[in-house]
Enzyme design. Structure first.
Site, PDB file in Angstrom:
ATOM      1  N   LYS A  49      -9.554 -59.570  19.714  1.00 58.93           N
ATOM      2  CA  LYS A  49     -10.935 -59.634  20.095  1.00 58.93           C
ATOM      3  C   LYS A  49     -11.508 -58.576  20.969  1.00 58.93           C
ATOM      4  O   LYS A  49     -12.531 -58.334  21.117  1.00 58.93           O
ATOM      5  CB  LYS A  49     -11.140 -61.089  20.875  1.00 58.93           C
ATOM      6  CG  LYS A  49     -10.964 -62.238  20.182  1.00 58.93           C
ATOM      7  CD  LYS A  49     -10.874 -63.264  21.218  1.00 58.93           C
ATOM      8  CE  LYS A  49     -10.192 -64.628  20.678  1.00 58.93           C
ATOM      9  NZ  LYS A  49     -10.021 -65.713  21.738  1.00 58.93           N
ATOM     10  N   GLY A  50     -10.596 -57.899  21.700  1.00 57.53           N
ATOM     11  CA  GLY A  50     -10.969 -56.830  22.537  1.00 57.53           C
ATOM     12  C   GLY A  50     -11.935 -55.711  22.007  1.00 57.53           C
ATOM     13  O   GLY A  50     -12.729 -55.305  22.700  1.00 57.53           O
ATOM     14  N   ASP A 109      -2.270 -49.196  25.757  1.00 54.69           N
ATOM     15  CA  ASP A 109      -1.412 -49.227  27.055  1.00 54.69           C
ATOM     16  C   ASP A 109      -0.052 -48.607  26.536  1.00 54.69           C
ATOM     17  O   ASP A 109       0.203 -47.543  26.909  1.00 54.69           O
ATOM     18  CB  ASP A 109      -1.382 -50.874  27.424  1.00 54.69           C
ATOM     19  CG  ASP A 109      -0.970 -51.027  28.785  1.00 54.69           C
ATOM     20  OD1 ASP A 109      -0.845 -50.220  29.445  1.00 54.69           O
ATOM     21  OD2 ASP A 109      -0.506 -52.181  29.038  1.00 54.69           O
ATOM     22  N   PHE A 158      -4.883 -52.512  35.464  1.00 51.48           N
ATOM     23  CA  PHE A 158      -5.462 -53.676  34.669  1.00 51.48           C
ATOM     24  C   PHE A 158      -6.845 -53.867  34.495  1.00 51.48           C
ATOM     25  O   PHE A 158      -7.442 -54.195  35.911  1.00 51.48           O
ATOM     26  CB  PHE A 158      -4.740 -54.981  34.806  1.00 51.48           C
ATOM     27  CG  PHE A 158      -5.194 -55.865  33.729  1.00 51.48           C
ATOM     28  CD1 PHE A 158      -3.985 -55.869  32.570  1.00 51.48           C
ATOM     29  CD2 PHE A 158      -5.861 -57.139  33.707  1.00 51.48           C
ATOM     30  CE1 PHE A 158      -4.391 -56.836  31.499  1.00 51.48           C
ATOM     31  CE2 PHE A 158      -6.167 -57.701  32.697  1.00 51.48           C
ATOM     32  CZ  PHE A 158      -5.561 -57.726  31.722  1.00 51.48           C
ATOM     33  N   ARG A 171     -14.814 -60.864  29.093  1.00 47.14           N
ATOM     34  CA  ARG A 171     -15.161 -59.892  28.072  1.00 47.14           C
ATOM     35  C   ARG A 171     -16.580 -59.644  27.988  1.00 47.14           C
ATOM     36  O   ARG A 171     -16.835 -58.514  27.382  1.00 47.14           O
ATOM     37  CB  ARG A 171     -14.624 -60.652  26.755  1.00 47.14           C
ATOM     38  CG  ARG A 171     -13.299 -61.085  26.486  1.00 47.14           C
ATOM     39  CD  ARG A 171     -13.053 -61.471  24.886  1.00 47.14           C
ATOM     40  NE  ARG A 171     -11.803 -62.070  24.767  1.00 47.14           N
ATOM     41  CZ  ARG A 171     -10.734 -61.447  24.591  1.00 47.14           C
ATOM     42  NH1 ARG A 171     -10.677 -60.001  24.528  1.00 47.14           N
ATOM     43  NH2 ARG A 171      -9.699 -62.171  24.322  1.00 47.14           N
TER      44      ARG A 171
END
Ligand code: IMP
Ligand code: MG
Length: 188
Positions: A49-50, A109, A158, A171
């Site tokens: 979903k990012g 990442d 993060f 989000r």
């Protein structure tokens, strides 16, 4: 979870990339993609979903008819680390054989997730396959992936916001920020 968050921004320790910088860069990327794919049919593949916020904003800055499709994957393992074992939860609706495909991802990442997606889509024989990532944590890289478009290089911290989550939250922040340490769940 029982976090009494009354104001979303209270959960943020510091803003890494504010809304104005984000939007300006997304606009630039859209213009660059418009130029690079001139006269070609393009499919944007967003990784759920990012990538949702980035994908919709980016698409609005591409001045050409593009198709939008989505994939959802999950990696096994703890929430803030990646194991490299990836499972497809939702596959593309489109047959991408012979098509120009641009993968749109929120953040790279370790690179393990994206390497899996890239190799998987490559087997379907698209005419071209490139990657556009909003954020890149180069320091954390374990798998080699070639990023064709990058929004911002960021430190190995993060981050949340603009599509990126911690435990499915944050989000909907319109900027990229670092979460306050006391907002992490000990069990997550
Ligand atoms: P990778 O496989 O380690 O490159 O990362 C895969 C996924 O982990 C990304 O697509 C994100 O969904 C998530 N991720 C990595 N770093 C962060 C972060 O700083 N904040 C939120 N999600 C992250
Ligand atoms: Mg992601």
């Amino acid at each position: 979870m029982d976090l009494k968050v009354t104001n979303l921004a209270d959960a943020i320790e510091s803003v890494l990339i504010d809304e104005q910088r984000l939007q300006a860069r997304v606009r630039e990327l859209g213009a660059q993609i418009t130029r690079d794919y001139h006269g070609q049919d393009l499919i944007l593949v967003g990784v759920l979903k990012g990538a949702i916020m980035f994908m919709v904003d980016l698409a609005r800055h591409i001045d050409a008819p593009v198709e939008l499709d989505f994939m959802a994957v999950s990696s096994y393992g703890a929430s803030t680390t990646t194991s490299g074992i990836v499972r497809i939860l939702k596959d593309l609706d489109t047959n991408i054989e012979g098509r120009h495909v641009l993968i749109v991802e929120d953040i790279v990442d370790t690179g393990l997730t994206l390497r899996y997606i890239y190799e998987n889509l490559q087997t379907r024989e698209p005419a071209s396959l490139r990657i556009c990532a909003l954020l890149n944590k180069q320091k954390a890289r374990k798998a080699d992936v070639r990023l064709d478009y990058v929004g911002f290089e960021i430190p190995d911290r993060f981050v949340v916001g603009y599509g990126l989550d911690y435990a499915e939250l944050y989000r909907n922040l319109p900027f990229i920020g670092v979460l306050r340490p006391d907002y992490y769940r000990p069990s997550a």
